[in-house]
Write a protein that holds these residues in place. Structure first.
Motif, PDB file in Angstrom:
ATOM      1  N   SER A  43       0.888  -1.284   0.420  1.00  0.00           N
ATOM      2  CA  SER A  43       0.016   0.208  -0.159  1.00  0.00           C
ATOM      3  C   SER A  43       0.693   1.400   0.114  1.00  0.00           C
ATOM      4  O   SER A  43       2.378   1.238   0.707  1.00  0.00           O
ATOM      5  CB  SER A  43      -1.070   0.334   1.287  1.00  0.00           C
ATOM      6  N   LEU A  70      -6.950   6.728 -12.071  1.00  0.00           N
ATOM      7  CA  LEU A  70      -5.781   5.912 -11.135  1.00  0.00           C
ATOM      8  C   LEU A  70      -6.599   4.501 -11.790  1.00  0.00           C
ATOM      9  O   LEU A  70      -7.513   4.324 -11.280  1.00  0.00           O
ATOM     10  CB  LEU A  70      -5.846   5.137  -9.318  1.00  0.00           C
ATOM     11  N   TYR A  74      -4.669  -1.682 -11.819  1.00  0.00           N
ATOM     12  CA  TYR A  74      -3.204  -1.817 -10.852  1.00  0.00           C
ATOM     13  C   TYR A  74      -3.763  -1.206  -9.889  1.00  0.00           C
ATOM     14  O   TYR A  74      -2.516  -1.498  -9.149  1.00  0.00           O
ATOM     15  CB  TYR A  74      -2.716  -0.667 -11.910  1.00  0.00           C
ATOM     16  N   PHE A  75      -4.992  -0.900  -9.567  1.00  0.00           N
ATOM     17  CA  PHE A  75      -4.620  -0.280  -8.345  1.00  0.00           C
ATOM     18  C   PHE A  75      -5.903  -0.369  -7.684  1.00  0.00           C
ATOM     19  O   PHE A  75      -7.269  -0.098  -8.257  1.00  0.00           O
ATOM     20  CB  PHE A  75      -4.335   1.335  -8.048  1.00  0.00           C
ATOM     21  N   VAL A  89      -4.092   3.772  -1.544  1.00  0.00           N
ATOM     22  CA  VAL A  89      -3.658   2.860  -2.959  1.00  0.00           C
ATOM     23  C   VAL A  89      -3.089   1.354  -2.040  1.00  0.00           C
ATOM     24  O   VAL A  89      -2.016   2.145  -2.204  1.00  0.00           O
ATOM     25  CB  VAL A  89      -3.466   3.521  -4.439  1.00  0.00           C
ATOM     26  N   THR A  90      -3.489   0.077  -2.289  1.00  0.00           N
ATOM     27  CA  THR A  90      -2.576  -1.100  -2.880  1.00  0.00           C
ATOM     28  C   THR A  90      -2.407  -0.756  -4.644  1.00  0.00           C
ATOM     29  O   THR A  90      -3.327  -0.795  -5.000  1.00  0.00           O
ATOM     30  CB  THR A  90      -3.584  -1.949  -2.663  1.00  0.00           C
ATOM     31  N   ALA A  91      -1.083  -1.591  -4.805  1.00  0.00           N
ATOM     32  CA  ALA A  91      -0.913  -2.307  -6.516  1.00  0.00           C
ATOM     33  C   ALA A  91      -0.860  -3.152  -6.181  1.00  0.00           C
ATOM     34  O   ALA A  91      -1.011  -4.037  -5.797  1.00  0.00           O
ATOM     35  CB  ALA A  91       0.798  -1.904  -5.790  1.00  0.00           C
TER      36      ALA A  91
END
Length: 156
Positions: A43, A70, A74-75, A89-91
């Motif tokens: 994150s 975003l 991807y996020f 965000v989490t990748a």
């Protein structure tokens, strides 16, 4: 009683450009700069920064509204501020993706009058999402071609 001699100065400037600061979540006060290389599954704090034409960083208030794009591929957005200046965000997926941010408007806090700009201020930043690197064995690494054996603990 002594007279108060305090002086304050207020500079009103127009925003000239914006930038993104991306740091690991929870590390937003200690990381000196942003990163373009993210690890999938981790994150991050994605924070908009605004600068004037003299490269002075402006204070981003709740009255400045942004549009941040975003990619949901991807996020995953865990949290965001009401003006979209900060996102947690989490990748998700490995690859290269572009984050696009625009300053949409500034709203007067009392009259609620909205100020727009003739030229929308937009910034694009490409980020690279990679898998986490692990080192095996995880506890110790022996370096080759060293006549004296040394043991070092590795952190990745």
């Amino acid at each position: 009683m002594e007279e108060n001699t305090a002086i304050a100065e207020v500079n009103v400037v127009r925003p000239a450009y914006i930038n993104l600061r991306i740091v690991p979540e929870g590390d937003n006060q200690t990381s000196p700069s942003n990163t373009r290389y993210l690890i999938s599954g981790k994150s991050y704090l994605v924070q908009v920064e605004v600068y004037d034409r003299d490269n002075h960083k402006m204070f981003v208030t709740e009255d400045m509204y942004f549009n941040v794009v975003l990619s949901p591929t991807y996020f995953r957005v865990k949290d965001k501020s009401s003006n979209f200046a900060k996102h947690i965000v989490t990748a998700l997926t490995e690859g290269t993706v572009e984050i696009i941010v625009s300053l949409v408007k500034i709203e007067h806090p009392v009259s609620h009058r909205k100020f727009s700009f003739g030229n929308v201020i937009t910034y694009r930043q490409e980020v690279f999402i990679h898998p986490e690197v692990t080192i095996e064995p995880s506890s110790f690494i022996y370096l080759p071609r060293d006549p004296v054996k040394h043991t070092f603990q590795a952190h990745a």
